[in-house]
Design a protein around this motif. Structure first.
Motif, PDB file in Angstrom:
ATOM      1  N   ASN A  24     -79.851 -21.552   0.971  1.00 58.52           N
ATOM      2  CA  ASN A  24     -78.659 -21.132   0.406  1.00 58.52           C
ATOM      3  C   ASN A  24     -77.651 -22.714   0.546  1.00 58.52           C
ATOM      4  O   ASN A  24     -76.448 -22.397   0.423  1.00 58.52           O
ATOM      5  N   GLY A  25     -78.412 -23.707   1.358  1.00 53.47           N
ATOM      6  CA  GLY A  25     -77.922 -24.919   1.535  1.00 53.47           C
ATOM      7  C   GLY A  25     -76.254 -24.983   2.714  1.00 53.47           C
ATOM      8  O   GLY A  25     -75.687 -25.720   2.036  1.00 53.47           O
ATOM      9  N   LYS A  26     -76.958 -24.540   2.867  1.00 50.07           N
ATOM     10  CA  LYS A  26     -75.887 -24.200   4.136  1.00 50.07           C
ATOM     11  C   LYS A  26     -75.946 -24.833   5.671  1.00 50.07           C
ATOM     12  O   LYS A  26     -74.593 -25.250   6.380  1.00 50.07           O
ATOM     13  N   VAL A  27     -77.370 -25.542   5.817  1.00 53.08           N
ATOM     14  CA  VAL A  27     -77.685 -26.252   7.104  1.00 53.08           C
ATOM     15  C   VAL A  27     -77.932 -27.677   6.710  1.00 53.08           C
ATOM     16  O   VAL A  27     -78.842 -27.865   5.388  1.00 53.08           O
ATOM     17  N   ASN A  28     -78.249 -28.675   7.618  1.00 47.86           N
ATOM     18  CA  ASN A  28     -79.008 -29.717   6.850  1.00 47.86           C
ATOM     19  C   ASN A  28     -80.129 -29.804   7.923  1.00 47.86           C
ATOM     20  O   ASN A  28     -80.272 -29.285   7.917  1.00 47.86           O
ATOM     21  N   ILE A  29     -81.097 -29.947   6.775  1.00 47.65           N
ATOM     22  CA  ILE A  29     -82.361 -30.240   7.385  1.00 47.65           C
ATOM     23  C   ILE A  29     -82.391 -31.724   8.441  1.00 47.65           C
ATOM     24  O   ILE A  29     -82.285 -32.807   7.897  1.00 47.65           O
ATOM     25  N   THR A  30     -83.664 -32.372   8.771  1.00 46.51           N
ATOM     26  CA  THR A  30     -84.357 -32.875   9.697  1.00 46.51           C
ATOM     27  C   THR A  30     -85.638 -33.347   8.970  1.00 46.51           C
ATOM     28  O   THR A  30     -86.253 -32.439   8.318  1.00 46.51           O
ATOM     29  N   LEU A  31     -85.570 -34.379   9.239  1.00 42.45           N
ATOM     30  CA  LEU A  31     -86.995 -35.234   8.954  1.00 42.45           C
ATOM     31  C   LEU A  31     -88.276 -34.453   8.996  1.00 42.45           C
ATOM     32  O   LEU A  31     -89.257 -33.944   8.619  1.00 42.45           O
ATOM     33  N   LYS A  32     -88.610 -33.988  10.395  1.00 49.21           N
ATOM     34  CA  LYS A  32     -89.284 -33.372  11.032  1.00 49.21           C
ATOM     35  C   LYS A  32     -89.718 -31.726  10.561  1.00 49.21           C
ATOM     36  O   LYS A  32     -90.721 -31.512  10.401  1.00 49.21           O
ATOM     37  N   THR A  33     -88.333 -31.281  10.096  1.00 48.37           N
ATOM     38  CA  THR A  33     -88.323 -30.085   9.295  1.00 48.37           C
ATOM     39  C   THR A  33     -89.042 -30.356   8.040  1.00 48.37           C
ATOM     40  O   THR A  33     -90.102 -29.057   7.549  1.00 48.37           O
TER      41      THR A  33
ATOM     42  N   GLU B 269     -95.767 -28.604   4.963  1.00 49.25           N
ATOM     43  CA  GLU B 269     -97.377 -28.639   5.729  1.00 49.25           C
ATOM     44  C   GLU B 269     -97.548 -27.626   5.606  1.00 49.25           C
ATOM     45  O   GLU B 269     -98.766 -27.002   4.917  1.00 49.25           O
ATOM     46  N   VAL B 270     -96.754 -26.640   5.666  1.00 51.24           N
ATOM     47  CA  VAL B 270     -96.832 -24.780   5.551  1.00 51.24           C
ATOM     48  C   VAL B 270     -96.851 -25.180   3.908  1.00 51.24           C
ATOM     49  O   VAL B 270     -97.967 -24.036   3.646  1.00 51.24           O
ATOM     50  N   LEU B 271     -96.070 -25.109   3.089  1.00 50.41           N
ATOM     51  CA  LEU B 271     -96.499 -25.524   1.599  1.00 50.41           C
ATOM     52  C   LEU B 271     -97.110 -26.065   1.095  1.00 50.41           C
ATOM     53  O   LEU B 271     -97.760 -26.070  -0.116  1.00 50.41           O
ATOM     54  N   ASN B 272     -98.394 -27.151   1.360  1.00 52.91           N
ATOM     55  CA  ASN B 272     -99.025 -27.717   0.914  1.00 52.91           C
ATOM     56  C   ASN B 272     -98.502 -28.705  -0.117  1.00 52.91           C
ATOM     57  O   ASN B 272     -99.662 -28.820  -0.973  1.00 52.91           O
ATOM     58  N   ILE B 273     -96.946 -29.273   0.511  1.00 56.64           N
ATOM     59  CA  ILE B 273     -96.243 -29.872  -0.584  1.00 56.64           C
ATOM     60  C   ILE B 273     -96.275 -31.192   0.155  1.00 56.64           C
ATOM     61  O   ILE B 273     -96.126 -31.259   1.237  1.00 56.64           O
ATOM     62  N   GLU B 274     -96.121 -32.339  -0.970  1.00 57.54           N
ATOM     63  CA  GLU B 274     -95.837 -33.828  -0.580  1.00 57.54           C
ATOM     64  C   GLU B 274     -94.130 -33.855  -0.557  1.00 57.54           C
ATOM     65  O   GLU B 274     -93.796 -32.887  -0.733  1.00 57.54           O
ATOM     66  N   PRO B 275     -93.905 -34.009   0.525  1.00 59.41           N
ATOM     67  CA  PRO B 275     -92.385 -34.730   0.900  1.00 59.41           C
ATOM     68  C   PRO B 275     -91.677 -34.801  -0.228  1.00 59.41           C
ATOM     69  O   PRO B 275     -90.779 -34.052  -0.732  1.00 59.41           O
ATOM     70  N   ILE B 276     -92.315 -36.039  -1.007  1.00 58.37           N
ATOM     71  CA  ILE B 276     -90.983 -36.312  -2.484  1.00 58.37           C
ATOM     72  C   ILE B 276     -91.351 -34.809  -2.936  1.00 58.37           C
ATOM     73  O   ILE B 276     -90.116 -35.357  -3.936  1.00 58.37           O
ATOM     74  N   GLU B 277     -92.177 -34.082  -3.341  1.00 58.53           N
ATOM     75  CA  GLU B 277     -91.900 -33.042  -3.964  1.00 58.53           C
ATOM     76  C   GLU B 277     -90.767 -32.166  -4.079  1.00 58.53           C
ATOM     77  O   GLU B 277     -90.396 -32.068  -5.229  1.00 58.53           O
ATOM     78  N   LEU B 278     -90.358 -32.258  -2.920  1.00 58.56           N
ATOM     79  CA  LEU B 278     -88.733 -31.711  -2.562  1.00 58.56           C
ATOM     80  C   LEU B 278     -87.230 -32.659  -3.735  1.00 58.56           C
ATOM     81  O   LEU B 278     -86.822 -31.933  -3.248  1.00 58.56           O
TER      82      LEU B 278
END
Length: 78
Positions: free
Chosen positions: A49-58, A64-73
């Motif tokens: 819902n866009g309420k928190v900043n996310i770290t690179l680690k997260t 990894e869990v979603l089986n996608i490359e980060p660039i996809e996001l």
């Protein structure tokens, strides 16, 4: 000049919607994703819902869990 055609400026809400899209595509609930990355379920809700900043680690943990490359996001859907 460096061109960033793939990555456009994205706000937290748009990023969260991308996470939700890939989570749903992976057939995972927010709770299941939270367990797999070691976060509280409310964190996933706030993230989507866009309420928190996310770290690179997260980001990497989620990918990894979603089986996608980060660039996809970060790719533009237009």
């Amino acid at each position: 000049m460096l061109k960033l055609n793939i990555i456009k400026c994205m706000n937290l809400k748009d990023f969260g919607l991308k996470v939700a899209k890939f989570r749903i595509k992976a057939n995972l609930s927010g709770y299941e994703l939270s367990l797999r990355i070691g976060k509280d379920a409310s964190y996933i809700n706030k993230l989507e819902n866009g309420k928190v900043n996310i770290t690179l680690k997260t980001i990497f943990q989620i990918c990894e869990v979603l089986n996608i490359e980060p660039i996809e996001l970060f790719k533009s859907e237009k």
